[in-house]
Design a protein around this motif. Structure first.
Motif, short mmCIF file in Angstrom:
data_model
loop_
_atom_site.label_atom_id
_atom_site.label_comp_id
_atom_site.label_asym_id
_atom_site.label_seq_id
_atom_site.Cartn_x
_atom_site.Cartn_y
_atom_site.Cartn_z
N ASN A 39 0.81 -1.22 0.00
CA ASN A 39 0.00 0.00 0.00
C ASN A 39 0.85 1.28 0.00
OD1 ASN A 39 0.97 0.18 2.59
ND2 ASN A 39 -1.02 0.03 3.59
N LYS A 63 2.21 9.87 3.48
CA LYS A 63 0.79 10.15 3.29
C LYS A 63 0.58 11.55 2.72
CE LYS A 63 -3.58 10.49 5.76
NZ LYS A 63 -4.23 10.40 7.08
N TYR A 66 1.67 11.54 -0.87
CA TYR A 66 0.71 10.82 -1.71
C TYR A 66 -0.55 11.67 -1.94
CZ TYR A 66 3.50 6.63 -0.60
OH TYR A 66 4.50 5.72 -0.44
N ALA A 70 -1.88 12.82 -5.56
CA ALA A 70 -3.23 12.49 -6.01
C ALA A 70 -3.97 13.75 -6.48
CB ALA A 70 -4.01 11.81 -4.88
N THR A 76 -6.87 9.00 -7.70
CA THR A 76 -7.27 8.69 -6.33
C THR A 76 -6.03 8.40 -5.47
OG1 THR A 76 -7.47 6.31 -6.68
CG2 THR A 76 -9.43 7.68 -7.14
N MET A 77 -6.23 8.55 -4.19
CA MET A 77 -5.18 8.22 -3.23
C MET A 77 -4.82 6.74 -3.34
SD MET A 77 -3.37 9.47 -0.74
CE MET A 77 -2.72 9.19 0.87
N GLU A 78 -5.82 5.90 -3.58
CA GLU A 78 -5.58 4.46 -3.71
C GLU A 78 -4.68 4.16 -4.91
OE1 GLU A 78 -8.62 5.82 -3.12
OE2 GLU A 78 -8.66 5.22 -1.01
N GLN A 79 -4.87 4.90 -6.00
CA GLN A 79 -4.02 4.72 -7.18
C GLN A 79 -2.58 5.11 -6.87
OE1 GLN A 79 -6.62 7.14 -9.74
NE2 GLN A 79 -6.67 5.41 -11.18
N MET A 81 -1.18 5.18 -3.87
CA MET A 81 -0.64 4.21 -2.92
C MET A 81 -0.24 2.91 -3.63
SD MET A 81 -3.34 4.95 0.17
CE MET A 81 -3.13 3.36 0.90
N ALA A 82 -1.06 2.46 -4.58
CA ALA A 82 -0.73 1.23 -5.30
C ALA A 82 0.54 1.39 -6.12
CB ALA A 82 -1.90 0.83 -6.19
#
Length: 108
Positions: A39, A63, A66, A70, A76-79, A81-82
């Protein structure tokens, strides 16, 4: 420069920024105390107050970076993080810990 190149450049620059913690971060990784998670954050392999403090400090800074990435790249934050996790795990030295898909710590 297209968005993907800008993003990779920014992510690379971010990695360079993490070198400010290189001594303690590298030492902790070398000793098997911490590892990279998919993550994009660091995880504690062997719990101690010092290790947890180091991980918390670095993860908070990651964080913030990131979040900025983003927003800047409108993803997205998830993108982020990935992508960051993928990059961090790929750059992890052999013998250092990474977290596998089952959530277990394994040596790369």
């Amino acid at each position: 420069m297209n968005i993907a190149k800008k993003f990779i450049f920014t992510l690379f620059s971010t990695t360079m920024a993490f070198s400010a913690w290189a001594v303690s971060l590298d030492d902790a990784k070398q000793q098997g105390l911490i590892g990279e998670m998919k993550n994009g954050y660091l995880g504690v392999v062997v719990n101690s107050t010092e290790t947890q403090s180091l991980v918390n400090d670095i993860n908070e800074k990651r964080k913030n970076i990131y979040l900025n990435l983003a927003r800047k790249n409108e993803i997205t934050m998830e993108q982020v993080m990935a992508l960051a996790g993928e990059k961090a795990i790929s750059k992890t030295q052999s013998g250092h810990f990474i977290q596998n898909s089952a959530g277990q710590w394994v040596k790369k």
